[in-house]
Design an enzyme around this catalytic site. Sequence first.
Site, mmCIF file in Angstrom:
data_model
loop_
_atom_site.group_PDB
_atom_site.id
_atom_site.type_symbol
_atom_site.label_atom_id
_atom_site.label_comp_id
_atom_site.label_asym_id
_atom_site.label_seq_id
_atom_site.Cartn_x
_atom_site.Cartn_y
_atom_site.Cartn_z
ATOM 1 N N PRO B 123 0.787 -1.239 0.000
ATOM 2 C CA PRO B 123 0.000 0.000 0.000
ATOM 3 C C PRO B 123 0.822 1.293 0.000
ATOM 4 O O PRO B 123 0.262 2.363 -0.041
ATOM 5 C CB PRO B 123 -0.813 -0.114 1.282
ATOM 6 N N GLY B 124 2.134 1.185 0.074
ATOM 7 C CA GLY B 124 2.942 2.402 -0.043
ATOM 8 C C GLY B 124 3.620 2.848 1.235
ATOM 9 O O GLY B 124 4.241 3.910 1.275
ATOM 10 N N SER B 125 3.532 2.026 2.295
ATOM 11 C CA SER B 125 4.178 2.442 3.551
ATOM 12 C C SER B 125 5.684 2.613 3.339
ATOM 13 O O SER B 125 6.271 3.621 3.752
ATOM 14 C CB SER B 125 3.915 1.416 4.653
ATOM 15 N N LYS B 126 6.285 1.652 2.666
ATOM 16 C CA LYS B 126 7.741 1.716 2.473
ATOM 17 C C LYS B 126 8.106 2.702 1.360
ATOM 18 O O LYS B 126 9.154 3.345 1.420
ATOM 19 C CB LYS B 126 8.294 0.323 2.212
ATOM 20 N N ASP B 171 3.258 -7.268 -13.585
ATOM 21 C CA ASP B 171 3.772 -8.387 -12.799
ATOM 22 C C ASP B 171 5.271 -8.123 -12.549
ATOM 23 O O ASP B 171 5.990 -7.726 -13.483
ATOM 24 C CB ASP B 171 3.570 -9.685 -13.595
ATOM 25 N N ASP B 192 9.919 -6.287 -1.316
ATOM 26 C CA ASP B 192 9.123 -6.604 -0.133
ATOM 27 C C ASP B 192 8.061 -7.587 -0.632
ATOM 28 O O ASP B 192 6.973 -7.191 -1.045
ATOM 29 C CB ASP B 192 8.512 -5.316 0.433
ATOM 30 N N CYS B 245 7.015 -10.400 5.617
ATOM 31 C CA CYS B 245 6.464 -10.329 6.977
ATOM 32 C C CYS B 245 6.068 -11.737 7.393
ATOM 33 O O CYS B 245 4.945 -11.970 7.828
ATOM 34 C CB CYS B 245 5.300 -9.342 7.054
#
Lengths: 152, 318
Positions: B123-126, B171, B192, B245
């Site tokens: 979602p764009g946190s990193k 992809d 990630d 994670c």
Amino acid sequence: MNQLKILNKNEKQEILNKLNKQFGINNIPGIIVKRGEEKLFLFSGNFNEKQIKNLERTVPIEGVGVYFAKLVKEEIRLSIEGTQILKDQINQNIFELNQEQTNQWMKGQELNIKTGKKGFVVMKYKDNFLGCGKASIEKITNFIPKSRRLKN
Amino acid sequence: MRKIPEAKPLFIERMKSLLGNDFNNYMEILKSEPVRSIRTNTLKITPEKLKEKLKNKSWIIKQPFKEYPEIMIVENNLEPGELGRALEHLLGYYYIQELASMLPIIALKPKPDETILDLCSSPGSKTTQMASFMNNSGTIVANEVSLGRIKILASNLERCGVTNTIITKKDGVVLCKKLKKENFQFDKILVDAPCSGEGTLRSTLKTYLMWNIKTVKSVSRIQKNLLSSALDILKPNGELIYSTCTHSPEENEEVIDFIMKKFNDIKIEKISLPVKSREGITKWQDKEYLEEIKYACRIYPQDNNTEGFFLVKIKKLK
């Protein structure tokens, strides 16, 4: 995403002239990319036009930079990010809100205020820049997108 | 303590194998609510100013790391969703991000003017954390394969005022192949990778129900392909962070072992993190991995009161 249109020097200057006239802005820090007829995106990365175009030919590009302004007829409306990015340069057509008005504004409500101004005004509460509203004789129209509104 | 679903027997068996005597501490911390961690969006505000604003809301703010003042813990018991509904969040002054999820970027150390690929970015946190490190200079190519997830990514990049990013939709493996063909290369890459999510049990209770060994094995294949493809477009001397994670060795050490044996021009670099981490493992079930994989970092929830994570830094040699 619609095909990217990277504004050339003259087109960028035209946008800058409008922003200067409306808000006193003198510098746009990056490349402006136009999407559709109205939406303007600001890209501050070090890829130049040729590299962006080359990337676009290689893979589908869904976005470049951040949405910072929208062309509305002959005027420009800055987004929340547009006002925040350019805040140090904005020196005219600013409307300062109080806490109660800010609450209303961030809930997406129009403000029934006579500002004495006509056209787009930058909404500000203390050091927070909150996008643009459109001032008419008796109110300021709200453009805060739903996803950015305070919930009741 | 809250009620949590029962973990599947095979998952328990595997975690016991990984943790030994520490298994009970692990199970115990899973019962507690995750810590409310946020990251100051330094593209819009300084940590000092944000802290002041949040304190004015009577929030109790702790900054656990002196060298990373942007990382904050909100210690109050807030209403569900209150962090996301706050004005300061809506204005993009902070990003709600689990502390362990901040570590890959701390390890990658993005610098202004670098060209960085974030291969699985939603979602764009990193991505937003990278942009903060880079002060919106350089260029980030943020890729995501799913259109739905691109919308979330775009929305978060906008809220955080990220101006140095180009979003691509492809992809990951195909993207890397196409970029390689056009001679695109990156100073740094973040992979990630999509994973089975074992590390997110505290915040995503449905992972207890969704977990199965088939997923672990199938994502391991995807991860190997993603990482191999990404290494093909890393510049000489460039650095890549591979992170997940999850705890399963098939998705972590096994992936690294695979690429270390495939590429002869890469090495694993040691990472310095502001939290306790454990070495990568070199034996799992009947498999033995390369010795240098011990330089990978395993983050367990019970060590730092976070979620679980795995990360490793790979450097491409000249």
